[in-house]
Design a protein around this motif. Structure first.
Motif, mmCIF file in Angstrom:
data_model
loop_
_atom_site.group_PDB
_atom_site.id
_atom_site.type_symbol
_atom_site.label_atom_id
_atom_site.label_comp_id
_atom_site.label_asym_id
_atom_site.label_seq_id
_atom_site.Cartn_x
_atom_site.Cartn_y
_atom_site.Cartn_z
ATOM 1 N N ALA A 199 0.840 -1.191 0.000
ATOM 2 C CA ALA A 199 0.000 0.000 0.000
ATOM 3 C C ALA A 199 0.877 1.244 0.000
ATOM 4 O O ALA A 199 1.919 1.286 0.630
ATOM 5 C CB ALA A 199 -0.897 0.006 1.228
ATOM 6 N N ARG A 202 0.056 7.725 2.841
ATOM 7 C CA ARG A 202 -1.133 8.576 2.928
ATOM 8 C C ARG A 202 -0.782 9.956 2.371
ATOM 9 O O ARG A 202 0.090 10.637 2.911
ATOM 10 C CB ARG A 202 -1.596 8.678 4.377
ATOM 11 C CG ARG A 202 -1.979 7.342 5.007
ATOM 12 C CD ARG A 202 -2.012 7.448 6.529
ATOM 13 N NE ARG A 202 -0.683 7.777 7.063
ATOM 14 C CZ ARG A 202 -0.433 7.997 8.347
ATOM 15 N NH1 ARG A 202 -1.419 7.936 9.232
ATOM 16 N NH2 ARG A 202 0.786 8.286 8.752
ATOM 17 N N ALA A 220 -4.596 7.696 -6.159
ATOM 18 C CA ALA A 220 -5.367 6.602 -5.573
ATOM 19 C C ALA A 220 -5.335 5.363 -6.462
ATOM 20 O O ALA A 220 -5.204 4.233 -5.976
ATOM 21 C CB ALA A 220 -6.810 7.052 -5.329
ATOM 22 N N GLY A 223 -2.222 3.313 -6.023
ATOM 23 C CA GLY A 223 -1.983 2.636 -4.761
ATOM 24 C C GLY A 223 -1.818 3.523 -3.563
ATOM 25 O O GLY A 223 -1.685 3.022 -2.441
ATOM 26 N N ALA A 224 -1.805 4.845 -3.745
ATOM 27 C CA ALA A 224 -1.689 5.733 -2.594
ATOM 28 C C ALA A 224 -3.006 5.758 -1.831
ATOM 29 O O ALA A 224 -4.078 5.558 -2.401
ATOM 30 C CB ALA A 224 -1.321 7.142 -3.047
ATOM 31 N N ARG A 225 -2.926 6.005 -0.537
ATOM 32 C CA ARG A 225 -4.125 6.233 0.264
ATOM 33 C C ARG A 225 -4.324 7.739 0.383
ATOM 34 O O ARG A 225 -3.475 8.434 0.926
ATOM 35 C CB ARG A 225 -3.968 5.589 1.647
ATOM 36 C CG ARG A 225 -3.956 4.052 1.617
ATOM 37 C CD ARG A 225 -3.587 3.491 2.976
ATOM 38 N NE ARG A 225 -2.168 3.683 3.266
ATOM 39 C CZ ARG A 225 -1.637 3.531 4.473
ATOM 40 N NH1 ARG A 225 -2.404 3.231 5.514
ATOM 41 N NH2 ARG A 225 -0.346 3.708 4.650
ATOM 42 N N VAL A 226 -5.436 8.222 -0.145
ATOM 43 C CA VAL A 226 -5.720 9.655 -0.172
ATOM 44 C C VAL A 226 -6.819 9.935 0.852
ATOM 45 O O VAL A 226 -7.997 9.700 0.577
ATOM 46 C CB VAL A 226 -6.143 10.116 -1.578
ATOM 47 C CG1 VAL A 226 -6.377 11.625 -1.593
ATOM 48 C CG2 VAL A 226 -5.079 9.738 -2.615
ATOM 49 N N PRO A 227 -6.458 10.413 2.058
ATOM 50 C CA PRO A 227 -7.484 10.651 3.079
ATOM 51 C C PRO A 227 -8.517 11.684 2.671
ATOM 52 O O PRO A 227 -9.693 11.564 3.027
ATOM 53 C CB PRO A 227 -6.677 11.135 4.297
ATOM 54 C CG PRO A 227 -5.277 10.663 4.049
ATOM 55 C CD PRO A 227 -5.105 10.680 2.566
ATOM 56 N N HIS A 265 -12.734 5.109 -4.630
ATOM 57 C CA HIS A 265 -11.520 4.943 -3.818
ATOM 58 C C HIS A 265 -11.712 5.426 -2.386
ATOM 59 O O HIS A 265 -10.753 5.406 -1.599
ATOM 60 C CB HIS A 265 -10.351 5.695 -4.465
ATOM 61 C CG HIS A 265 -9.872 5.096 -5.758
ATOM 62 N ND1 HIS A 265 -9.210 3.900 -5.827
ATOM 63 C CD2 HIS A 265 -9.979 5.547 -7.040
ATOM 64 C CE1 HIS A 265 -8.902 3.633 -7.089
ATOM 65 N NE2 HIS A 265 -9.356 4.614 -7.845
ATOM 66 N N VAL A 267 -12.317 8.501 -1.222
ATOM 67 C CA VAL A 267 -11.640 9.775 -0.959
ATOM 68 C C VAL A 267 -12.674 10.844 -0.615
ATOM 69 O O VAL A 267 -13.613 11.071 -1.373
ATOM 70 C CB VAL A 267 -10.814 10.222 -2.183
ATOM 71 C CG1 VAL A 267 -10.129 11.554 -1.900
ATOM 72 C CG2 VAL A 267 -9.781 9.165 -2.557
ATOM 73 N N CYS A 308 -0.887 12.121 7.874
ATOM 74 C CA CYS A 308 -0.518 11.763 6.499
ATOM 75 C C CYS A 308 0.996 11.658 6.390
ATOM 76 O O CYS A 308 1.735 12.057 7.302
ATOM 77 C CB CYS A 308 -1.061 12.785 5.497
ATOM 78 S SG CYS A 308 -0.460 14.462 5.765
#
Length: 541
Positions: A199, A202, A220, A223-227, A265, A267, A308
């Protein structure tokens, strides 16, 4: 064409910038019979929008990171089939008008049957560049041309805030550039195409403008996690202009696609909010998000912390007009407070013989850039070939109609995301505004309050803000706004003799410039193996 070191080659048209607008203009002009030199600072064509990785990285499907990649493939094929001379890694720092040569005047009077194109135009333009990936070539290069097309794109507008100099804070377009050209994500450096099982970090995406949505979706998907996406403006401003929306249905469809992707995703989208502080010691650990009032002033007590690993932030784009203003081309203030070039119906600037296209004329997107590039290429060919019918045909009329609709939408977009006058309240006195010269907001405020500085130039002379390597591209907007004061528009852009930093050695060698080193005609270094597979920021031409 002469190719000696003293004179350099001469072309009908020199195109500055190999993004969408520059490519469209170059291939169109070449297909209409002009000799064309295409100069760009990058080793690859495509500009910022069609940024793509080096084949050595082994990307399997880099085209998946791009919108409308097929349009670039078509342009690149036309370039390969043309006689355009592609001058890669050429950083253009000045363009100057040269007086007509007496020999040419004698030839014109003696050779009544000379080709028409030899009689068109009374001046030649000398395009000066430094070579090398970072402009670090040993000798300068000079290209002579009868006309110039400026397709110099745009760069990101950054508004400073406490903590924005911490490692892990990158431009929104810069984050996309990392992904498209380096196949890495901000925050962890993991190549997503090679590490699907891991993963990403953030990454909060913040600022203002439609680029944020494209960046968040790309990150996203990789593979990035975008809060969250933090938008300082809102989207209701678009609804006040139904005519512009109706004339550009593809923009509505594009926005709907981004919205659906964000939902898919997971977001969150927060409007009327901004990142007003970054927390961390050696790198980003969290950001503070504050609600904003209508003037972009933080609402007291509204700050919320989001953990993040990186922050991708940008507040729109600034047209790259430095070369044009040095030539004396007229500019106009856009709806979001930046400056763009004034062009006529056929993309010619206020200086005869200088055309412009794409983001240089105002931020409008890749499709508009392609249309304006084609229009400028046709207009230049009509002038230099003395074939006015080229500029009066059905294709030109169609391009002008479509350009008008898209420019109307671009004006709505700029107004909707224009920075409010209250954003300087984000800054405490310790916030660095000019990163190159380490000039703080407190130092600038002191210069204004105690020494009477009232414009960006005076602030620069007293503090060195804007004198660093980026030449004010990062801090120029903030310095001008602080100097102008609340509610006052920033002054017109200053004219500089040099558009990019140039070593004294390069200036000293102007008497004997090196001949430009062209790539193989119509080719793109690094394009091998990417014709059907995938430069970022959905930004410049």
């Amino acid at each position: 064409m002469p190719t000696s070191a003293s004179d350099g080659p001469e072309y009908d048209l020199a195109v500055i910038g190999a993004g969408a607008a520059g490519l469209a203009g170059a291939v169109t002009a070449a297909e209409l019979g002009l000799s064309v030199a295409l100069l760009d600072s990058s080793a690859q064509t495509g500009g910022q929008f069609y940024r793509h990785p080096d084949p050595a990285l082994g990307a399997v499907r880099p085209e998946a990171l791009h919108h409308d990649w097929s349009a670039f493939v078509r342009l690149r094929r036309r370039l390969a089939a043309s006689a355009v001379t592609h001058l890669a890694c050429h950083h253009v720092w000045a363009i100057e008008r040269e007086a007509p040569q007496e020999a040419e005047e004698h030839e014109e009077s003696e050779e009544a049957d000379a080709p028409q194109e030899a009689k068109a135009g009374d001046h030649r333009w000398a395009v000066h560049a430094v070579t090398g990936p970072d402009g670090d070539g040993e000798r300068p290069a000079r290209v002579r041309a009868r006309a110039v097309l400026l397709a110099t794109g745009a760069y990101e507008r950054q508004l400073p805030f406490p903590g924005w100099t911490l490692p892990g804070v990158v431009g929104a377009g810069g984050a996309q550039a990392m992904l498209k050209s380096g196949l890495v994500l901000p925050g962890n450096g993991v190549p997503p195409v090679r590490a699907k099982s891991r993963a990403g970090g953030r990454v909060v995406v913040a600022g203002s403008g439609p680029l944020l949505l494209a960046v968040a979706v790309s990150l996203a998907a990789a593979g990035a996690r975008v809060p969250a996406v933090i938008e300082a403006s809102g989207y209701l401003g678009y609804a006040r202009h139904p005519r512009a929306l109706a004339g550009n249905p593809h923009k509505l469809a594009e926005a709907a696609g981004f919205g659906a992707a964000l939902l898919r995703h997971g977001v969150r989208l927060r409007t009327r909010s901004a990142v007003t502080r970054v927390q961390g010691t050696d790198r980003v650990e969290a950001v503070t998000v504050s609600r904003l009032d209508d003037d972009w002033r933080p609402v007291r007590g509204s700050g919320r912390r989001i953990a993040c690993d990186a922050l991708a932030v940008g507040h729109g784009l600034v047209p790259g007009i430095e070369l044009a203003t040095t030539l004396g081309c007229a500019s106009r203030r856009t709806q979001d407070g930046t400056f763009a070039l004034v062009c006529d119906a056929l993309q010619e600037t206020s200086v005869p013989g200088i055309w412009a296209a794409g983001e240089t004329c105002g931020i409008g997107g890749v499709q508009l850039a392609c249309m304006e590039g084609e229009l400028a290429g046709m207009a230049a060919a009509a002038r230099l070939r003395e074939r006015p019918a080229l500029a009066e045909g059905g294709r030109v009329r169609e391009l002008r109609r479509r350009r008008g609709r898209m420019r109307a939408f671009a004006d709505v977009m700029a107004a909707a995301h224009a920075p409010g006058p209250g954003w300087p309240q984000w800054l405490d006195d310790a916030t660095e505004v000019c990163r190159c010269e380490e000039v703080t907001a407190g130092r600038i405020r002191e210069t204004i309050a105690d020494y009477g500085a009232r414009d960006a130039r005076t602030v620069k002379l007293m503090t060195r803000a804007g004198m660093g390597w980026c030449q004010g591209r990062m801090c120029g907007t903030a310095v001008a706004r602080l100097a102008a004061g609340a509610g006052k528009p920033s002054p017109s852009p200053e004219r500089r003799p040099l558009a990019v930093p140039v070593a004294l050695g390069a200036l000293g060698a102007l008497g004997d410039p090196a001949p430009p080193e062209a790539t193989a005609t119509g080719t793109d270094p690094g394009a091998a193996g990417t014709e059907d597979p995938g430069r970022a920021g959905e930004s410049a031409d």
